[in-house]
Design a protein around this motif. Sequence first.
Motif, PDB file in Angstrom:
ATOM      1  N   VAL A 207       0.833  -1.209   0.000  1.00 64.39           N
ATOM      2  CA  VAL A 207       0.000   0.000   0.000  1.00 64.39           C
ATOM      3  C   VAL A 207       0.862   1.251   0.000  1.00 64.39           C
ATOM      4  N   ARG A 208       1.932   1.246   0.821  1.00 63.61           N
ATOM      5  CA  ARG A 208       2.825   2.414   0.858  1.00 63.61           C
ATOM      6  C   ARG A 208       3.533   2.590  -0.489  1.00 63.61           C
ATOM      7  N   ASP A 209       3.930   1.473  -1.105  1.00 57.59           N
ATOM      8  CA  ASP A 209       4.563   1.556  -2.427  1.00 57.59           C
ATOM      9  C   ASP A 209       3.582   2.113  -3.451  1.00 57.59           C
ATOM     10  N   SER A 210       2.321   1.668  -3.373  1.00 55.20           N
ATOM     11  CA  SER A 210       1.288   2.165  -4.280  1.00 55.20           C
ATOM     12  C   SER A 210       1.046   3.647  -4.057  1.00 55.20           C
ATOM     13  N   GLN A 211       1.009   4.048  -2.797  1.00 52.65           N
ATOM     14  CA  GLN A 211       0.806   5.455  -2.455  1.00 52.65           C
ATOM     15  C   GLN A 211       1.934   6.310  -3.022  1.00 52.65           C
ATOM     16  N   ASN A 212       3.160   5.868  -2.825  1.00 52.30           N
ATOM     17  CA  ASN A 212       4.319   6.608  -3.327  1.00 52.30           C
ATOM     18  C   ASN A 212       4.305   6.696  -4.851  1.00 52.30           C
ATOM     19  N   ALA A 213       3.952   5.575  -5.493  1.00 51.58           N
ATOM     20  CA  ALA A 213       3.932   5.559  -6.957  1.00 51.58           C
ATOM     21  C   ALA A 213       2.884   6.517  -7.514  1.00 51.58           C
ATOM     22  N   HIS A 214       1.698   6.494  -6.920  1.00 50.11           N
ATOM     23  CA  HIS A 214       0.629   7.337  -7.438  1.00 50.11           C
ATOM     24  C   HIS A 214       0.897   8.819  -7.210  1.00 50.11           C
ATOM     25  N   GLN A 215       1.443   9.158  -6.065  1.00 44.76           N
ATOM     26  CA  GLN A 215       1.640  10.568  -5.738  1.00 44.76           C
ATOM     27  C   GLN A 215       2.928  11.146  -6.308  1.00 44.76           C
ATOM     28  N   ASN A 216       3.956  10.314  -6.433  1.00 41.49           N
ATOM     29  CA  ASN A 216       5.264  10.856  -6.793  1.00 41.49           C
ATOM     30  C   ASN A 216       5.812  10.382  -8.133  1.00 41.49           C
ATOM     31  N   GLU A 217       5.241   9.317  -8.682  1.00 38.75           N
ATOM     32  CA  GLU A 217       5.758   8.806  -9.947  1.00 38.75           C
ATOM     33  C   GLU A 217       4.745   8.920 -11.086  1.00 38.75           C
ATOM     34  N   ILE A 218       3.497   8.557 -10.807  1.00 41.01           N
ATOM     35  CA  ILE A 218       2.462   8.586 -11.852  1.00 41.01           C
ATOM     36  C   ILE A 218       1.917   9.995 -12.054  1.00 41.01           C
ATOM     37  N   ASN A 219       1.683  10.723 -10.961  1.00 45.12           N
ATOM     38  CA  ASN A 219       1.080  12.049 -11.041  1.00 45.12           C
ATOM     39  C   ASN A 219       1.903  12.974 -11.943  1.00 45.12           C
ATOM     40  N   GLY A 220       1.237  13.561 -12.925  1.00 40.80           N
ATOM     41  CA  GLY A 220       1.895  14.458 -13.865  1.00 40.80           C
ATOM     42  C   GLY A 220       2.457  13.764 -15.086  1.00 40.80           C
ATOM     43  N   LYS A 221       2.438  12.420 -15.071  1.00 44.45           N
ATOM     44  CA  LYS A 221       2.969  11.668 -16.206  1.00 44.45           C
ATOM     45  C   LYS A 221       1.918  10.732 -16.812  1.00 44.45           C
ATOM     46  N   GLN A 222       0.663  10.936 -16.436  1.00 49.03           N
ATOM     47  CA  GLN A 222      -0.402  10.077 -16.948  1.00 49.03           C
ATOM     48  C   GLN A 222      -0.485  10.167 -18.470  1.00 49.03           C
ATOM     49  N   LEU A 223      -0.827   9.053 -19.113  1.00 47.99           N
ATOM     50  CA  LEU A 223      -0.921   9.021 -20.573  1.00 47.99           C
ATOM     51  C   LEU A 223      -2.161   9.733 -21.093  1.00 47.99           C
ATOM     52  N   GLY A 224      -3.240   9.724 -20.306  1.00 55.68           N
ATOM     53  CA  GLY A 224      -4.519  10.225 -20.790  1.00 55.68           C
ATOM     54  C   GLY A 224      -4.578  11.736 -20.935  1.00 55.68           C
ATOM     55  N   ASN A 225      -5.128  12.172 -22.062  1.00 52.70           N
ATOM     56  CA  ASN A 225      -5.304  13.594 -22.361  1.00 52.70           C
ATOM     57  C   ASN A 225      -6.744  13.991 -22.016  1.00 52.70           C
ATOM     58  N   PRO A 226      -6.961  14.848 -21.011  1.00 52.02           N
ATOM     59  CA  PRO A 226      -8.327  15.224 -20.604  1.00 52.02           C
ATOM     60  C   PRO A 226      -9.142  15.852 -21.729  1.00 52.02           C
ATOM     61  N   GLU A 227      -8.493  16.610 -22.604  1.00 51.12           N
ATOM     62  CA  GLU A 227      -9.197  17.242 -23.726  1.00 51.12           C
ATOM     63  C   GLU A 227      -9.816  16.181 -24.626  1.00 51.12           C
ATOM     64  N   LYS A 228      -9.050  15.131 -24.892  1.00 51.02           N
ATOM     65  CA  LYS A 228      -9.549  14.065 -25.760  1.00 51.02           C
ATOM     66  C   LYS A 228     -10.627  13.240 -25.063  1.00 51.02           C
ATOM     67  N   ALA A 229     -10.515  13.102 -23.739  1.00 52.82           N
ATOM     68  CA  ALA A 229     -11.555  12.385 -22.991  1.00 52.82           C
ATOM     69  C   ALA A 229     -12.873  13.145 -23.073  1.00 52.82           C
ATOM     70  N   ALA A 230     -12.811  14.463 -22.939  1.00 56.84           N
ATOM     71  CA  ALA A 230     -14.014  15.291 -23.032  1.00 56.84           C
ATOM     72  C   ALA A 230     -14.639  15.178 -24.413  1.00 56.84           C
ATOM     73  N   GLU A 231     -13.807  15.199 -25.437  1.00 56.89           N
ATOM     74  CA  GLU A 231     -14.306  15.075 -26.815  1.00 56.89           C
ATOM     75  C   GLU A 231     -14.979  13.723 -27.034  1.00 56.89           C
ATOM     76  N   ALA A 232     -14.423  12.673 -26.424  1.00 54.92           N
ATOM     77  CA  ALA A 232     -15.008  11.342 -26.564  1.00 54.92           C
ATOM     78  C   ALA A 232     -16.386  11.286 -25.927  1.00 54.92           C
ATOM     79  N   MET A 233     -16.539  11.899 -24.757  1.00 48.70           N
ATOM     80  CA  MET A 233     -17.835  11.901 -24.083  1.00 48.70           C
ATOM     81  C   MET A 233     -18.870  12.697 -24.870  1.00 48.70           C
ATOM     82  N   ILE A 234     -18.450  13.815 -25.432  1.00 53.54           N
ATOM     83  CA  ILE A 234     -19.372  14.612 -26.242  1.00 53.54           C
ATOM     84  C   ILE A 234     -19.802  13.828 -27.475  1.00 53.54           C
ATOM     85  N   ARG A 235     -18.875  13.098 -28.048  1.00 54.64           N
ATOM     86  CA  ARG A 235     -19.190  12.322 -29.253  1.00 54.64           C
ATOM     87  C   ARG A 235     -20.232  11.245 -28.984  1.00 54.64           C
ATOM     88  N   ILE A 236     -20.070  10.473 -27.897  1.00 59.37           N
ATOM     89  CA  ILE A 236     -20.978   9.336 -27.712  1.00 59.37           C
ATOM     90  C   ILE A 236     -22.407   9.768 -27.418  1.00 59.37           C
TER      91      ILE A 236
END
Length: 284
Positions: A207-236
């Motif tokens: 759990v501590r490793d997961s916490q560290n990874a999410h807050q310090n390694e994954i955050n800011g480096k996520q693959l997903g583009n929020p703009e494209k996610a919004a466009e996908a929702m509008i499309r469907i």
Amino acid sequence: METNKIWFVTGASKGLGLTLVQKLLANGISVAATSRNVEDLKKAVGNDTAQFLPLATDLKSEASIQEAIEKTVAHFGRVDVIVNNAGYGLLGSVEELSDAEIRGNFEINVFGVFNVIRKAMPYLRAQRSGHILNISSIGGFMGGFPGFGAYCATKFAVNGLSESLAEEVRSFGVKVTIVEPGYFRTDFLSDSSIGLPKTEIAEYKEVRDSQNAHQNEINGKQLGNPEKAAEAMIRIVSEANPPMNLFLGSDAFAVANGKIAAVQKELEDWKSLTVSTDFEVESV
């Protein structure tokens, strides 16, 4: 893209909800948006036109949600698309998290969704049309994330209620889609959007490793583009036959396929035991 539909989006002052509202307005689509603090919402969205209706709403209060829906219909004349986006993460082992912390997560992530649907459905049912988008997570489809038991439980609940809801409202012309994003580059993993247990147990290394990874390694480096996610929702929302499950992001796609394959393998591996629990049918 249909610009004549009226959208209602909860949790719109930051993250994916904010990006969606801004994208809707940029495309000339009218939207009512909610947040706990309406001034923060106005500042974040940065749009002061009649197409944007900012609403201070408490998702824990049925009366507050009722008022928000009524103001939306009074302002725009109708409501067509309900986006249950408000929610927050909770990271901690099942043993670490208190009853109050877990119930607080369910209060917003699950009961808030129920409250909005209950208040919106009379309008959608009366007009015999509408689309409900419930923002879940890949964590609502696959729960194998150490420290996310409570959060995944809330999102599994959203998935289950959405599937049942879809069967209940289909005859009224109302559609339901579960939106299941992977990791998107929003502030979801920041301190303002994710809760941590007041009491941590050091022995939970995973759990501590997961916490560290999410807050310090994954955050800011996520693959997903929020703009494209919004466009996908509008499309469907414009699709005649939108999906029940809309996975967003290549990571969500991979995780979902992995879960499906694992379940299929277990079904086959344990088929004989599974089917052996039926009553024996007497041959005639």
